[in-house]
Design a protein around this motif. Sequence first.
Motif, short mmCIF file in Angstrom:
data_model
loop_
_atom_site.label_atom_id
_atom_site.label_comp_id
_atom_site.label_asym_id
_atom_site.label_seq_id
_atom_site.Cartn_x
_atom_site.Cartn_y
_atom_site.Cartn_z
N VAL A 99 -2.30 83.72 39.11
CA VAL A 99 -3.44 83.43 38.24
C VAL A 99 -3.22 84.08 36.88
O VAL A 99 -3.42 83.46 35.83
CB VAL A 99 -4.77 83.92 38.87
CG1 VAL A 99 -5.91 83.83 37.87
CG2 VAL A 99 -5.09 83.11 40.13
N LEU B 218 -7.56 76.46 38.88
CA LEU B 218 -7.43 76.68 37.44
C LEU B 218 -7.49 75.34 36.71
O LEU B 218 -7.21 74.30 37.31
CB LEU B 218 -6.10 77.36 37.10
CG LEU B 218 -5.64 78.55 37.93
CD1 LEU B 218 -4.27 79.03 37.43
CD2 LEU B 218 -6.64 79.69 37.88
N ARG C 42 -6.36 73.39 32.89
CA ARG C 42 -5.77 73.39 31.53
C ARG C 42 -5.98 71.97 31.02
O ARG C 42 -5.29 71.05 31.42
CB ARG C 42 -4.28 73.72 31.58
CG ARG C 42 -3.61 73.79 30.20
CD ARG C 42 -2.12 74.06 30.40
NE ARG C 42 -1.39 74.37 29.19
CZ ARG C 42 -0.79 73.45 28.42
NH1 ARG C 42 -0.88 72.18 28.72
NH2 ARG C 42 -0.11 73.82 27.35
N TYR D 33 -0.48 82.06 34.88
CA TYR D 33 -0.92 80.77 34.32
C TYR D 33 -2.00 80.95 33.25
O TYR D 33 -2.02 80.22 32.26
CB TYR D 33 -1.39 79.83 35.44
CG TYR D 33 -0.23 79.27 36.24
CD1 TYR D 33 0.58 78.27 35.69
CD2 TYR D 33 0.09 79.75 37.51
CE1 TYR D 33 1.67 77.76 36.40
CE2 TYR D 33 1.17 79.24 38.22
CZ TYR D 33 1.96 78.26 37.66
OH TYR D 33 3.03 77.75 38.35
N CYS D 34 -2.89 81.90 33.46
CA CYS D 34 -3.98 82.06 32.50
C CYS D 34 -3.53 82.80 31.24
O CYS D 34 -3.90 82.44 30.13
CB CYS D 34 -5.15 82.79 33.15
SG CYS D 34 -5.94 81.81 34.44
N ARG D 35 -2.71 83.84 31.41
CA ARG D 35 -2.35 84.65 30.26
C ARG D 35 -1.24 83.99 29.43
O ARG D 35 -1.27 84.03 28.20
CB ARG D 35 -1.88 86.03 30.74
CG ARG D 35 -2.06 87.15 29.73
CD ARG D 35 -2.15 88.49 30.43
NE ARG D 35 -1.06 88.69 31.37
CZ ARG D 35 0.09 89.28 31.06
NH1 ARG D 35 0.29 89.75 29.85
NH2 ARG D 35 1.03 89.45 31.97
N ASP E 199 -2.17 79.30 29.07
CA ASP E 199 -3.46 78.74 28.62
C ASP E 199 -4.30 78.06 29.69
O ASP E 199 -5.10 77.18 29.39
CB ASP E 199 -3.25 77.73 27.47
CG ASP E 199 -2.67 78.39 26.24
OD1 ASP E 199 -2.98 79.57 26.03
OD2 ASP E 199 -1.89 77.73 25.52
N PHE E 200 -4.12 78.44 30.94
CA PHE E 200 -5.01 77.93 31.97
C PHE E 200 -6.29 78.77 31.98
O PHE E 200 -6.29 79.91 31.52
CB PHE E 200 -4.35 78.00 33.35
CG PHE E 200 -3.37 76.89 33.60
CD1 PHE E 200 -3.73 75.78 34.37
CD2 PHE E 200 -2.08 76.95 33.08
CE1 PHE E 200 -2.81 74.76 34.61
CE2 PHE E 200 -1.17 75.93 33.31
CZ PHE E 200 -1.54 74.83 34.09
N GLU E 201 -7.35 78.20 32.52
CA GLU E 201 -8.59 78.94 32.71
C GLU E 201 -8.91 79.01 34.19
O GLU E 201 -8.78 78.01 34.89
CB GLU E 201 -9.75 78.24 32.00
CG GLU E 201 -9.74 78.44 30.50
CD GLU E 201 -10.73 77.49 29.83
OE1 GLU E 201 -11.81 77.24 30.41
OE2 GLU E 201 -10.39 77.00 28.75
N GLU E 202 -9.38 80.19 34.59
CA GLU E 202 -9.73 80.33 36.01
C GLU E 202 -11.09 79.72 36.25
O GLU E 202 -12.05 80.03 35.58
CB GLU E 202 -9.74 81.82 36.37
CG GLU E 202 -10.02 82.05 37.84
CD GLU E 202 -9.97 83.53 38.20
OE1 GLU E 202 -9.25 84.30 37.53
OE2 GLU E 202 -10.66 83.91 39.15
#
Lengths: 171, 137
Positions: free
Chosen positions: A55, A77, A79, A58-60, A63-66
């Motif tokens: 997580v 997630l 994006r 991918y988020c950091r 640019d994905f959001e949890e």
Amino acid sequence: MTTDPLAALRLPIVPIEPRPEFADALLRRIEARPGPLDRQTATIRYFVADLDASVDFYCRLLDFEEELRPSPVFAMLYRGDLRLLLSVPGGAGAVHTLPDGTVPQPGGWNRMTLQVADLVSTADSLRRHQVVFRHDIEAGVGVRTLLVEDPSGNPVELIEPTSGYHERRNT
Amino acid sequence: MSTVSVRYIVDDVDAAQKFYVRHLGFQLDMQPSPVFAMLSRGDLRLVLVAPVGPDHPGGGSRPMPDGTPQHPGGWNRFMLQVPDVDASAETLRRDGVRFRSDVISGVGTKQVMIEDPSGNPIELFEPLRPEARLQDS
């Protein structure tokens, strides 16, 4: 020879190409049958070894959001329109274990392809974060591509289009 | 318009594109060469590529710098939402499609895993709760 008084009103007969998909779709609509499958937004499932590390990756970095992390073995997630499900295989419940006991594994070569604005700067940033590269930036047809791995060894492809070729027309 | 792109490695691009079009509702957008096809289904663009040599112009399926070739298979997959997964499974089974698993119930979805002709997994799911449901875009 008798003339047909309605001839002028008739529409001309135009030969059309037979299109089976079109005919099938039309028939489905007439019979009010549902399509073979719904047309929906896209979802991808990746298997990962460590949910928190994944997580975070991918988020950091990408640019994905949890959206949801309801359990230690599953996260959802987003994006843009891409929904990414991360599943830890073989855990409690083990819903993904096959009937013969086979447990899904991370890895392989099938992958999501994420478009980025500047591939060089993305590559620099990933390198700074010690992300594993399967291959560095390469020229393809219409795109430049980069293949990296998430913390579990799953491939993620990053692309920067180099010509209009890759842009799909609006539908 | 497709906004999400997935690349699958396949042995035979032509057989693969026919499979996705015939059984899973994809549309063939282009097949400019025997080793590349681009398909779409809603927001999902599916790129099918066959492994090529290191000097091939197409970059997506060349071997890695250390020579490692790319191949089909694995477990990561895209998922397609269906209204009735039992009905979809029955149709696919009738059509002779290979199954990895039978229909199973998970936490948020009822799902089944099938394989394309190269053995790549595809998951079909029917949402069982609102968070699992995808909206039409």
